[in-house]
Motif scaffolding. Structure first.
Motif, mmCIF file in Angstrom:
data_model
loop_
_atom_site.group_PDB
_atom_site.id
_atom_site.type_symbol
_atom_site.label_atom_id
_atom_site.label_comp_id
_atom_site.label_asym_id
_atom_site.label_seq_id
_atom_site.Cartn_x
_atom_site.Cartn_y
_atom_site.Cartn_z
ATOM 1 N N LYS A 37 93.209 58.981 64.135
ATOM 2 C CA LYS A 37 92.273 57.954 63.645
ATOM 3 C C LYS A 37 92.984 56.889 62.824
ATOM 4 O O LYS A 37 92.407 56.276 61.940
ATOM 5 N N GLY A 38 94.272 56.693 63.108
ATOM 6 C CA GLY A 38 95.048 55.661 62.435
ATOM 7 C C GLY A 38 95.619 56.079 61.092
ATOM 8 O O GLY A 38 96.299 55.289 60.440
ATOM 9 N N ASP A 39 95.373 57.322 60.662
ATOM 10 C CA ASP A 39 95.901 57.802 59.386
ATOM 11 C C ASP A 39 97.265 58.438 59.639
ATOM 12 O O ASP A 39 97.362 59.608 60.042
ATOM 13 N N CYS A 40 98.298 57.688 59.376
ATOM 14 C CA CYS A 40 99.649 58.131 59.700
ATOM 15 C C CYS A 40 100.255 59.031 58.629
ATOM 16 O O CYS A 40 101.433 59.388 58.707
ATOM 17 N N SER A 41 99.448 59.437 57.656
ATOM 18 C CA SER A 41 99.891 60.442 56.690
ATOM 19 C C SER A 41 99.404 61.825 57.131
ATOM 20 O O SER A 41 99.723 62.822 56.507
ATOM 21 N N LYS A 42 98.622 61.876 58.222
ATOM 22 C CA LYS A 42 98.063 63.144 58.721
ATOM 23 C C LYS A 42 98.699 63.512 60.060
ATOM 24 O O LYS A 42 99.276 62.692 60.751
ATOM 25 N N TYR A 43 98.552 64.785 60.395
ATOM 26 C CA TYR A 43 99.067 65.323 61.649
ATOM 27 C C TYR A 43 97.918 65.996 62.383
ATOM 28 O O TYR A 43 96.926 66.360 61.755
ATOM 29 N N PRO A 44 98.028 66.158 63.689
ATOM 30 C CA PRO A 44 99.172 65.910 64.557
ATOM 31 C C PRO A 44 99.358 64.419 64.828
ATOM 32 O O PRO A 44 98.424 63.625 64.690
ATOM 33 N N GLN A 45 100.577 64.070 65.235
ATOM 34 C CA GLN A 45 100.895 62.702 65.615
ATOM 35 C C GLN A 45 101.527 62.713 67.008
ATOM 36 O O GLN A 45 102.368 63.553 67.303
ATOM 37 N N VAL A 46 101.086 61.788 67.832
ATOM 38 C CA VAL A 46 101.681 61.626 69.155
ATOM 39 C C VAL A 46 102.871 60.682 69.010
ATOM 40 O O VAL A 46 102.787 59.673 68.321
ATOM 41 N N VAL A 47 103.975 61.040 69.659
ATOM 42 C CA VAL A 47 105.175 60.215 69.657
ATOM 43 C C VAL A 47 105.464 59.815 71.096
ATOM 44 O O VAL A 47 105.499 60.666 71.989
ATOM 45 N N ILE A 48 105.654 58.521 71.312
ATOM 46 C CA ILE A 48 106.078 58.024 72.620
ATOM 47 C C ILE A 48 107.420 57.342 72.400
ATOM 48 O O ILE A 48 107.545 56.462 71.547
ATOM 49 N N ASP A 49 108.411 57.772 73.171
ATOM 50 C CA ASP A 49 109.742 57.180 73.086
ATOM 51 C C ASP A 49 110.369 57.177 74.475
ATOM 52 O O ASP A 49 109.698 57.511 75.465
ATOM 53 N N ALA A 50 111.630 56.819 74.561
ATOM 54 C CA ALA A 50 112.296 56.717 75.868
ATOM 55 C C ALA A 50 112.259 58.035 76.640
ATOM 56 O O ALA A 50 112.197 58.042 77.866
ATOM 57 N N ALA A 51 112.268 59.152 75.933
ATOM 58 C CA ALA A 51 112.265 60.460 76.590
ATOM 59 C C ALA A 51 110.891 60.846 77.127
ATOM 60 O O ALA A 51 110.791 61.671 78.024
ATOM 61 N N GLY A 52 109.823 60.285 76.582
ATOM 62 C CA GLY A 52 108.479 60.620 77.050
ATOM 63 C C GLY A 52 107.506 60.810 75.923
ATOM 64 O O GLY A 52 107.491 60.050 74.958
#
Length: 151
Positions: free
Chosen positions: A43-58
């Motif tokens: 919900k846009g709260d980047c102090s909370k988890y889980p967090q999705v990460v998108i990078d070159a690997a996937g």
């Protein structure tokens, strides 16, 4: 008459869903999707988890405290929104070799909003379908996500 129209609409949706699943392609990585790179907080709260990460690997899910799970390979459906679609949203299926299907679909730039990301059930977890394995539930629990500001 209304029931017939509803059934025709449902049949059309099912047909489109069948076509889009067949149109998904397996990617080696996400190197051509740099505009999506980043960390997405619940919900846009980047102090909370889980967090999705998108990078070159996937795709990866960071559950905090060093617990990160990566998908083996992403699948992408350029035609998910129809052949005439020219918007910025994308449909991806992070895929695990041992999952026996695509547990969920990730929509990037959801609803044409840059940085919005939504995770929805696909092969598991939908009403009347097989249960979502516990391993993948955290991905759904944080949704919707929004991209974190770069530090």
């Amino acid at each position: 008459m209304d029931k017939r129209i509803a059934r025709l609409a449902l049949a059309g949706i099912v047909a489109v869903a069948g076509i889009t699943a067949a149109a998904a392609v397996t990617l080696e990585d996400m190197k051509h999707f740099e505009s999506l790179y980043g960390r997405y907080g619940p919900k846009g709260d980047c102090s909370k988890y889980p967090q999705v990460v998108i990078d070159a690997a996937g795709f990866a899910l960071d559950q905090g405290q060093g617990k990160v799970e990566r998908a083996n390979r992403p699948e992408y459906s350029a035609s998910f929104f129809g052949p005439e679609y020219e918007g910025i949203s994308g449909a991806f299926w992070p895929y695990w070799n041992d999952a026996g299907g695509n547990p969920f679909v990730v929509f990037t730039n959801y609803d044409e909003k840059p940085g919005a990301l939504v995770v929805e059930p696909h092969d598991f977890g939908w009403k009347g379908g097989p249960a979502m394995p516990a391993r993948y539930q955290p991905w759904l629990q944080g949704s919707p996500y929004a991209r974190c500001a770069k530090a």
